[in-house]
Scaffold this active site. Structure first.
Site, PDB file in Angstrom:
ATOM      1  N   SER A 134      -8.248 -23.186  59.137  1.00  0.00           N
ATOM      2  CA  SER A 134      -9.289 -22.161  59.215  1.00  0.00           C
ATOM      3  C   SER A 134      -8.656 -20.943  59.870  1.00  0.00           C
ATOM      4  O   SER A 134      -7.593 -20.478  59.425  1.00  0.00           O
ATOM      5  CB  SER A 134     -10.480 -22.726  60.005  1.00  0.00           C
ATOM      6  OG  SER A 134     -11.431 -21.742  60.286  1.00  0.00           O
ATOM      7  N   TYR A 148     -13.234 -12.267  55.013  1.00  0.00           N
ATOM      8  CA  TYR A 148     -12.353 -13.342  55.483  1.00  0.00           C
ATOM      9  C   TYR A 148     -13.107 -14.264  56.452  1.00  0.00           C
ATOM     10  O   TYR A 148     -13.054 -15.487  56.326  1.00  0.00           O
ATOM     11  CB  TYR A 148     -11.140 -12.717  56.173  1.00  0.00           C
ATOM     12  CG  TYR A 148     -10.065 -13.679  56.613  1.00  0.00           C
ATOM     13  CD1 TYR A 148      -9.196 -14.255  55.692  1.00  0.00           C
ATOM     14  CD2 TYR A 148      -9.889 -13.988  57.964  1.00  0.00           C
ATOM     15  CE1 TYR A 148      -8.181 -15.116  56.107  1.00  0.00           C
ATOM     16  CE2 TYR A 148      -8.881 -14.848  58.384  1.00  0.00           C
ATOM     17  CZ  TYR A 148      -8.029 -15.412  57.452  1.00  0.00           C
ATOM     18  OH  TYR A 148      -7.030 -16.265  57.861  1.00  0.00           O
ATOM     19  N   LYS A 152     -13.929 -18.274  56.228  1.00  0.00           N
ATOM     20  CA  LYS A 152     -13.450 -19.233  57.232  1.00  0.00           C
ATOM     21  C   LYS A 152     -14.616 -19.862  58.006  1.00  0.00           C
ATOM     22  O   LYS A 152     -14.540 -21.031  58.388  1.00  0.00           O
ATOM     23  CB  LYS A 152     -12.445 -18.556  58.177  1.00  0.00           C
ATOM     24  CG  LYS A 152     -11.138 -18.107  57.489  1.00  0.00           C
ATOM     25  CD  LYS A 152     -10.310 -19.279  56.947  1.00  0.00           C
ATOM     26  CE  LYS A 152      -8.913 -18.829  56.516  1.00  0.00           C
ATOM     27  NZ  LYS A 152      -8.090 -19.947  55.990  1.00  0.00           N
TER      28      LYS A 152
HETATM   29  N1  LIG Z   1      -0.795 -15.959  59.725  1.00  0.00           N
HETATM   30  C1  LIG Z   1      -1.863 -15.871  60.509  1.00  0.00           C
HETATM   31  O1  LIG Z   1      -1.895 -15.086  61.464  1.00  0.00           O
HETATM   32  C2  LIG Z   1      -3.050 -16.745  60.243  1.00  0.00           C
HETATM   33  C3  LIG Z   1      -4.060 -16.790  61.205  1.00  0.00           C
HETATM   34  C4  LIG Z   1      -5.160 -17.606  60.990  1.00  0.00           C
HETATM   35  C5  LIG Z   1      -5.230 -18.365  59.849  1.00  0.00           C
HETATM   36  N2  LIG Z   1      -4.241 -18.290  58.915  1.00  0.00           N
HETATM   37  C6  LIG Z   1      -4.359 -19.112  57.714  1.00  0.00           C
HETATM   38  O2  LIG Z   1      -3.167 -19.856  57.546  1.00  0.00           O
HETATM   39  C7  LIG Z   1      -3.046 -20.233  56.168  1.00  0.00           C
HETATM   40  C8  LIG Z   1      -1.634 -19.934  55.690  1.00  0.00           C
HETATM   41  O3  LIG Z   1      -1.465 -18.538  55.615  1.00  0.00           O
HETATM   42  P1  LIG Z   1      -0.091 -17.811  56.016  1.00  0.00           P
HETATM   43  O4  LIG Z   1      -0.339 -17.130  57.295  1.00  0.00           O
HETATM   44  O5  LIG Z   1       1.042 -18.731  55.886  1.00  0.00           O
HETATM   45  O6  LIG Z   1      -0.071 -16.664  54.890  1.00  0.00           O
HETATM   46  P2  LIG Z   1       1.006 -16.344  53.761  1.00  0.00           P
HETATM   47  O7  LIG Z   1       2.360 -16.251  54.362  1.00  0.00           O
HETATM   48  O8  LIG Z   1       0.447 -15.161  53.063  1.00  0.00           O
HETATM   49  O9  LIG Z   1       0.964 -17.607  52.799  1.00  0.00           O
HETATM   50  C9  LIG Z   1      -0.178 -17.866  52.031  1.00  0.00           C
HETATM   51  C10 LIG Z   1       0.141 -18.985  51.077  1.00  0.00           C
HETATM   52  O10 LIG Z   1      -1.039 -19.316  50.360  1.00  0.00           O
HETATM   53  C11 LIG Z   1      -0.721 -19.348  48.973  1.00  0.00           C
HETATM   54  N3  LIG Z   1      -1.863 -19.080  48.112  1.00  0.00           N
HETATM   55  C12 LIG Z   1      -2.669 -17.988  48.071  1.00  0.00           C
HETATM   56  N4  LIG Z   1      -3.600 -18.142  47.120  1.00  0.00           N
HETATM   57  C13 LIG Z   1      -3.367 -19.356  46.528  1.00  0.00           C
HETATM   58  C14 LIG Z   1      -3.980 -20.083  45.490  1.00  0.00           C
HETATM   59  N5  LIG Z   1      -5.038 -19.599  44.809  1.00  0.00           N
HETATM   60  N6  LIG Z   1      -3.487 -21.301  45.183  1.00  0.00           N
HETATM   61  C15 LIG Z   1      -2.428 -21.804  45.841  1.00  0.00           C
HETATM   62  N7  LIG Z   1      -1.784 -21.153  46.816  1.00  0.00           N
HETATM   63  C16 LIG Z   1      -2.262 -19.933  47.162  1.00  0.00           C
HETATM   64  C17 LIG Z   1       0.377 -18.309  48.814  1.00  0.00           C
HETATM   65  O11 LIG Z   1       1.063 -18.549  47.595  1.00  0.00           O
HETATM   66  P3  LIG Z   1       1.525 -17.363  46.595  1.00  0.00           P
HETATM   67  O12 LIG Z   1       2.940 -17.079  46.939  1.00  0.00           O
HETATM   68  O13 LIG Z   1       1.342 -17.975  45.229  1.00  0.00           O
HETATM   69  O14 LIG Z   1       0.620 -16.189  46.833  1.00  0.00           O
HETATM   70  C18 LIG Z   1       1.204 -18.604  50.045  1.00  0.00           C
HETATM   71  O15 LIG Z   1       2.044 -19.698  49.838  1.00  0.00           O
HETATM   72  C19 LIG Z   1      -4.130 -19.449  55.434  1.00  0.00           C
HETATM   73  O16 LIG Z   1      -5.230 -20.315  55.197  1.00  0.00           O
HETATM   74  C20 LIG Z   1      -4.513 -18.361  56.418  1.00  0.00           C
HETATM   75  O17 LIG Z   1      -5.843 -17.903  56.204  1.00  0.00           O
HETATM   76  C21 LIG Z   1      -3.145 -17.501  59.091  1.00  0.00           C
END
Ligand SMILES: NC(=O)c1ccc[n+]([C@@H]2O[C@H](COP(=O)([O-])OP(=O)(O)OC[C@H]3O[C@@H](n4cnc5c(N)ncnc54)[C@H](OP(=O)(O)O)[C@@H]3O)[C@@H](O)[C@H]2O)c1
Length: 279
Positions: A134, A148, A152
């Site tokens: 989340s 967003y 979440k």
């Molecule tokens: N980073 C933060 O600060 C943060 C904070 C709170 C929560 N989160 C959560 O952590 C999780 C991981 O995010 P991240 O920070 O690692 O971001 P990220 O680096 O942008 O990675 C996002 C990943 O999700 C994939 N994705 C997006 N849409 C998709 C779909 N329809 N089907 C399959 N894969 C898909 C992307 O693949 P593609 O290459 O195909 O786009 C990528 O591998 C997310 O749920 C995000 O909301 C992140």
């Protein structure tokens, strides 16, 4: 003990770190993504303990196919980590309705699709663990975050309820609320920035986009460390229902909990006596 771990969005960001950490810890990993070649490139291979499959989380068909491939290859699924996500930023009025739907489609219906496909396997096993990423934005709403946070907050309500549905079959659940982690979430491939369309918001939108973009690359959280923490949780017999990840998120969650207590207490006078007089 080696587990079979399915990860969504494993081609970039936190998902890659989770898959790498799981392989390094001796687990068998089903690393999924919209573009499997990107996942392979990120993780290397081929190797016996790694299956890379196509999975766009917005496709229930993809989800069932990926689960079947996982079971064909490894015979079971112990842990599902719903990680894939993206970010539609903006003030609510400047987020077009189709973008709002896309946000919910990926961040809420996405993990629901994959979980729906995995649960029959876990029920047969009478064991399993569903972990869904989340966000602190799943507990706390804030400016520019309407879409967003809605997605979440949806994850929070769904997962908290799902826990009660599936606990009787030996299936655990954990909701993870990260603060800011240095992934690719704030790059243009993951964030959809709003097109300014309403004069009232123009200046605020311009300065807020700039502020968000300046955070990219400076986020305090290390996703490799978070990945290892998630694996520690996946290894616990009694994993927590919530895991708040990062000092910033822990502060935010505590403040929200206090705010809720204060709001509930302040509601007593007007809201505490609304039952029918005959009850
Ligand atoms: N980073 C933060 O600060 C943060 C904070 C709170 C929560 N989160 C959560 O952590 C999780 C991981 O995010 P991240 O920070 O690692 O971001 P990220 O680096 O942008 O990675 C996002 C990943 O999700 C994939 N994705 C997006 N849409 C998709 C779909 N329809 N089907 C399959 N894969 C898909 C992307 O693949 P593609 O290459 O195909 O786009 C990528 O591998 C997310 O749920 C995000 O909301 C992140």
């Amino acid at each position: 003990m080696s587990k079979v771990i399915v990860v969504t969005g494993a081609g970039r960001g936190l998902g890659t770190d989770i898959a790498r950490a799981a392989l390094a810890a001796g687990h068998r990993v089903v690393a999924t993504g919209r573009r499997p070649e990107q996942v392979e490139k990120a993780l290397g291979g081929p190797r016996d303990d790694l299956l890379v499959t196509t999975l766009d989380v917005t496709s229930l068909e993809d989800a069932y196919a990926a689960v079947q491939a996982a079971v064909d290859r490894f015979g079971r699924i112990d842990v599902l980590i719903n990680n894939a996500g993206n970010f539609f930023a903006g003030f609510f009025e400047e987020i077009p309705p189709d973008h709002l739907r896309q946000q919910i489609e990926t961040n809420l219906f996405g993990p629901m699709n994959v979980t729906r496909a995995v649960l029959p396997v876990m029920r047969r096993q009478r064991a399993g663990h569903v972990i869904t990423i989340s966000s602190l934005a799943g507990l706390v709403g804030s400016e520019f975050n309407a879409a967003y946070a809605a997605s979440k907050f949806g994850v929070e309500g769904w997962m908290e309820s799902l826990h009660h549905d599936i606990a009787p079959y030996g299936i655990r659940t954990t909701i993870v609320e990260p603060g800011f982690f240095r992934t690719e979430l704030l790059v243009d491939a993951s964030t959809t920035w709003p097109e300014p369309s309403i004069d009232d918001y123009a200046e605020r939108t311009a300065s807020t986009v700039e502020a968000w973009k300046s955070i990219n690359g400076q986020q305090p959280g290390d996703p490799a460390k978070l990945a290892r923490a998630l694996l520690a949780i996946a290894g616990q017999d009694e994993p927590p229902l919530r895991f708040v990840a990062g000092a910033d998120a822990i502060e935010g969650a505590r403040a929200k909990a206090q705010e809720l207590l204060d709001q509930a207490d302040a509601s007593r006078e007007l809201g505490g006596n609304l039952a029918h007089d005959d009850t």
